[in-house]
Design an enzyme around this catalytic site. Structure first.
Site, PDB file in Angstrom:
ATOM      1  N   ARG A 106       0.820  -1.215   0.000  1.00 21.62           N
ATOM      2  CA  ARG A 106       0.000   0.000   0.000  1.00 21.62           C
ATOM      3  C   ARG A 106       0.856   1.268   0.000  1.00 21.62           C
ATOM      4  O   ARG A 106       0.518   2.253  -0.657  1.00 21.62           O
ATOM      5  CB  ARG A 106      -0.934  -0.013   1.204  1.00 21.62           C
ATOM      6  CG  ARG A 106      -1.897   1.162   1.229  1.00 21.62           C
ATOM      7  CD  ARG A 106      -3.033   0.894   2.197  1.00 21.62           C
ATOM      8  NE  ARG A 106      -4.010   1.965   2.236  1.00 21.62           N
ATOM      9  CZ  ARG A 106      -4.181   2.775   3.291  1.00 21.62           C
ATOM     10  NH1 ARG A 106      -3.426   2.634   4.363  1.00 21.62           N
ATOM     11  NH2 ARG A 106      -5.098   3.718   3.258  1.00 21.62           N
ATOM     12  N   HIS A 164       0.440   4.326  -2.571  1.00 19.12           N
ATOM     13  CA  HIS A 164       0.181   5.703  -2.127  1.00 19.12           C
ATOM     14  C   HIS A 164       1.329   6.644  -2.493  1.00 19.12           C
ATOM     15  O   HIS A 164       1.129   7.848  -2.599  1.00 19.12           O
ATOM     16  CB  HIS A 164      -0.085   5.741  -0.624  1.00 19.12           C
ATOM     17  CG  HIS A 164      -1.464   5.288  -0.251  1.00 19.12           C
ATOM     18  ND1 HIS A 164      -2.050   5.581   0.954  1.00 19.12           N
ATOM     19  CD2 HIS A 164      -2.379   4.567  -0.943  1.00 19.12           C
ATOM     20  CE1 HIS A 164      -3.280   5.051   0.999  1.00 19.12           C
ATOM     21  NE2 HIS A 164      -3.490   4.425  -0.135  1.00 19.12           N
ATOM     22  N   ASP A 171       8.164   8.503  -6.181  1.00 19.44           N
ATOM     23  CA  ASP A 171       9.344   9.295  -5.863  1.00 19.44           C
ATOM     24  C   ASP A 171       9.657   9.309  -4.369  1.00 19.44           C
ATOM     25  O   ASP A 171      10.400  10.172  -3.891  1.00 19.44           O
ATOM     26  CB  ASP A 171       9.160  10.737  -6.364  1.00 19.44           C
ATOM     27  CG  ASP A 171       7.949  11.415  -5.708  1.00 19.44           C
ATOM     28  OD1 ASP A 171       7.266  10.758  -4.883  1.00 19.44           O
ATOM     29  OD2 ASP A 171       7.675  12.587  -6.023  1.00 19.44           O
ATOM     30  N   ASN A 204      -3.600   8.648   4.744  1.00 18.45           N
ATOM     31  CA  ASN A 204      -2.429   8.020   5.382  1.00 18.45           C
ATOM     32  C   ASN A 204      -2.406   8.142   6.903  1.00 18.45           C
ATOM     33  O   ASN A 204      -1.878   7.256   7.589  1.00 18.45           O
ATOM     34  CB  ASN A 204      -1.136   8.650   4.838  1.00 18.45           C
ATOM     35  CG  ASN A 204      -0.929   8.378   3.358  1.00 18.45           C
ATOM     36  OD1 ASN A 204      -1.351   7.336   2.845  1.00 18.45           O
ATOM     37  ND2 ASN A 204      -0.283   9.306   2.670  1.00 18.45           N
ATOM     38  N   HIS A 219      -6.286  -5.880  -2.391  1.00 17.53           N
ATOM     39  CA  HIS A 219      -7.048  -6.047  -1.148  1.00 17.53           C
ATOM     40  C   HIS A 219      -7.278  -7.510  -0.793  1.00 17.53           C
ATOM     41  O   HIS A 219      -8.047  -7.809   0.114  1.00 17.53           O
ATOM     42  CB  HIS A 219      -8.376  -5.295  -1.240  1.00 17.53           C
ATOM     43  CG  HIS A 219      -8.224  -3.804  -1.223  1.00 17.53           C
ATOM     44  ND1 HIS A 219      -9.258  -2.927  -1.425  1.00 17.53           N
ATOM     45  CD2 HIS A 219      -7.122  -3.028  -1.010  1.00 17.53           C
ATOM     46  CE1 HIS A 219      -8.823  -1.678  -1.343  1.00 17.53           C
ATOM     47  NE2 HIS A 219      -7.517  -1.707  -1.109  1.00 17.53           N
ATOM     48  N   THR A 220      -6.602  -8.416  -1.467  1.00 15.53           N
ATOM     49  CA  THR A 220      -6.570  -9.813  -1.029  1.00 15.53           C
ATOM     50  C   THR A 220      -5.703  -9.953   0.226  1.00 15.53           C
ATOM     51  O   THR A 220      -5.709 -11.000   0.877  1.00 15.53           O
ATOM     52  CB  THR A 220      -6.046 -10.744  -2.144  1.00 15.53           C
ATOM     53  OG1 THR A 220      -5.987 -12.074  -1.638  1.00 15.53           O
ATOM     54  CG2 THR A 220      -4.635 -10.368  -2.590  1.00 15.53           C
ATOM     55  N   ASP A 258      -9.894  -9.082   2.895  1.00 16.10           N
ATOM     56  CA  ASP A 258     -10.311 -10.379   2.342  1.00 16.10           C
ATOM     57  C   ASP A 258     -10.641 -11.242   3.551  1.00 16.10           C
ATOM     58  O   ASP A 258      -9.747 -11.668   4.279  1.00 16.10           O
ATOM     59  CB  ASP A 258      -9.171 -10.968   1.507  1.00 16.10           C
ATOM     60  CG  ASP A 258      -9.357 -12.450   1.193  1.00 16.10           C
ATOM     61  OD1 ASP A 258     -10.327 -13.067   1.667  1.00 16.10           O
ATOM     62  OD2 ASP A 258      -8.506 -12.978   0.449  1.00 16.10           O
ATOM     63  N   ASP A 262      -4.185 -14.361  -2.830  1.00 16.64           N
ATOM     64  CA  ASP A 262      -4.935 -15.316  -3.650  1.00 16.64           C
ATOM     65  C   ASP A 262      -6.082 -14.579  -4.334  1.00 16.64           C
ATOM     66  O   ASP A 262      -6.145 -13.353  -4.284  1.00 16.64           O
ATOM     67  CB  ASP A 262      -5.454 -16.463  -2.760  1.00 16.64           C
ATOM     68  CG  ASP A 262      -6.232 -15.927  -1.554  1.00 16.64           C
ATOM     69  OD1 ASP A 262      -6.871 -14.854  -1.679  1.00 16.64           O
ATOM     70  OD2 ASP A 262      -6.189 -16.565  -0.490  1.00 16.64           O
TER      71      ASP A 262
END
Ligand code: HEM
Ligand SMILES: *[C@@H]1O[C@H](CO)[C@@H](O)[C@H](O)[C@H]1NC(C)=O
Ligand SMILES: *[C@@H]1O[C@H](CO)[C@@H](O)[C@H](O)[C@H]1NC(C)=O
Ligand SMILES: *[C@@H]1O[C@H](CO)[C@@H](O)[C@H](O)[C@H]1NC(C)=O
Ligand SMILES: *[C@@H]1O[C@H](CO)[C@@H](O)[C@H](O)[C@H]1NC(C)=O
Length: 318
Positions: free
Chosen positions: A62, A66, A74, A94, A193-194, A238, A246
């Site tokens: 993540r 972001h 960067d 954040n 988002h698994t 998940d 998965d």
């Protein structure tokens, strides 16, 4: 007619040139002579981080996302706020949410020992995201390298560019298009988002107010996430396997068990339904497209050449 053809030629030529340019700037073997140990050092640091805390793999993936969505990959997200500098860590998406910074610090320190002043924080983040996905059972891909680190950050841009969980499908598509990413990229990269967890604050409206959610699933979340209070209590994105990469995320969506409003939007009857069904039934197709999507994500507007700098400490400008 002739001038139309000339224009077409000029246009195609210009596109081909700029693509060749971009490829020349980043390459998987950018550090092969200047820092041959880079890849194993980052990988070991990621594995140690995940062994210490299972969630870290998700957090590192993540962080890279972001970073890239706010003026390119960067390492702007890694800069700390100070009394005279406002960075991205306290931006709405954040603050009290992004984690994993210490693991990046540890990896950077090891990389500095092996090859001082050579490797950017932005490249370390891109590699750490890949290594996290691989360690948790997901696909691998070649990470293009040669990014440089920003000397600025923007909290306003982080607020505005990182997609919010209450967006509808139209807004999500626009948000990704703004980064040069397609509808397919939106669907497949949401498959990130698994793994990982989300705070009650981010899914409360979905479980209390939305109708496109399985009733027993939403009810099962009520004690953890009451109508008010417990904003920071966590639930898996998940529900079956938040530490394993998965395709169950997509199966959950088909069963109306997406945790975020934005997740469930991917099966609201539009053109994205087909892709969700495909990835729900075909892990190989998901993995292949995810790897391809990650390469595109990782290559958003890098600083290269003499732009920016190679930070020594990822938390502050040299
Ligand atoms: C499509 C738009 C997206 C939205 C609206 C979104 C939103 C969110 C939200 C609200 C959370 C929970 C944050 C919190 O609790 O404060 C989250 C977590 C997470 N997101 Fe996304 N996200 C999106 C796309 C992505 C993409 C493209 C990736 C990576 C490829 C990704 C990877 C993750 C991961 C791994 C977590 C869990 C992090 C952890 O456990 O530390 N997300 N996302
Ligand atoms: C970030 O979260 C902290 C702790 O909840 C809070 O005190 C601070 O005001 C927040 N920062 C911003 C910019 O919202
Ligand atoms: C960004 O979001 C934070 C909340 O986290 C808010 O305090 C700030 O005013 C917003 N805008 C800018 C420009 O920082
Ligand atoms: C999606 O959200 C935007 C912005 O909130 C809104 O203007 C638009 O009407 C919504 N679209 C649909 C199809 O609901
Ligand atoms: C549900 O929707 C109502 C009406 O729009 C709103 O007042 C309420 O705050 C929402 N509840 C949650 C938990 O978001």
């Amino acid at each position: 007619m002739a001038s139309y053809h000339f224009l077409l030629f000029a246009l195609v030529g210009a596109i081909a040139l700029s693509e060749a340019d971009a490829e020349k700037k980043l390459s998987p073997d950018f550090y092969s002579s200047s820092c041959p140990k880079l890849l194993p050092v980052v990988k070991q640091g990621v594995i140690k981080g995940i062994k210490d805390e299972t969630r870290i793999g998700a957090s590192l993936l993540r962080l890279h996302f972001h970073d890239c969505f706010v003026n390119g990959c960067d390492a702007s997200i890694l800069l700390d706020d100070t009394s005279n500098f406002i960075g991205e860590k306290t931006a709405a998406p954040n603050n009290n949410s992004a984690t994993g910074f210490n693991v990046i610090d540890d990896i950077k320190a090891e990389v500095e020992k092996a090859c001082p002043g050579v490797v950017s924080c932005a490249d370390i983040l891109a590699l750490a995201a890949r290594d996290s996905v691989v360690y948790l059972g997901g696909p691998s891909w070649k990470v293009d390298l040669g990014r440089r680190d920003s000397i600025t950050a923007s909290r306003a841009d982080a607020n505005n560019s990182i997609p919010a969980p209450f967006l509808n499908l139209t807004a999500l598509k626009t948000n990704f298009a703004n980064q040069g990413l397609s509808v397919k990229d939106l669907v497949v990269l949401s498959g990130g988002h698994t793994i990982g967890l989300a705070r009650c604050l981010t899914f409360r409206a979905h479980i209390y107010n939305d109708s496109d959610i399985d009733a027993s699933f939403s009810k099962s979340l009520h004690s953890k996430c009451p109508i008010s209070g417990n904003d920071d209590s966590l639930a898996p994105l998940d529900l079956q396997s938040p530490t394993h990469f998965d395709n169950l995320y997509f199966k959950n969506l088909l069963a109306k068990k997406g945790l975020l409003h934005s997740d469930q939007e991917l099966v609201n009857g539009g053109s994205t339904n087909k892709l969700v069904k495909k990835y729900a039934t075909n892990t190989a197709a998901f993995f292949k497209a995810f790897a391809k999507g990650m390469v595109k994500l990782s290559n958003i507007k890098p600083l290269t050449g003499n732009e920016g700098q190679i930070r020594i400490n990822c938390r502050k400008v040299n």
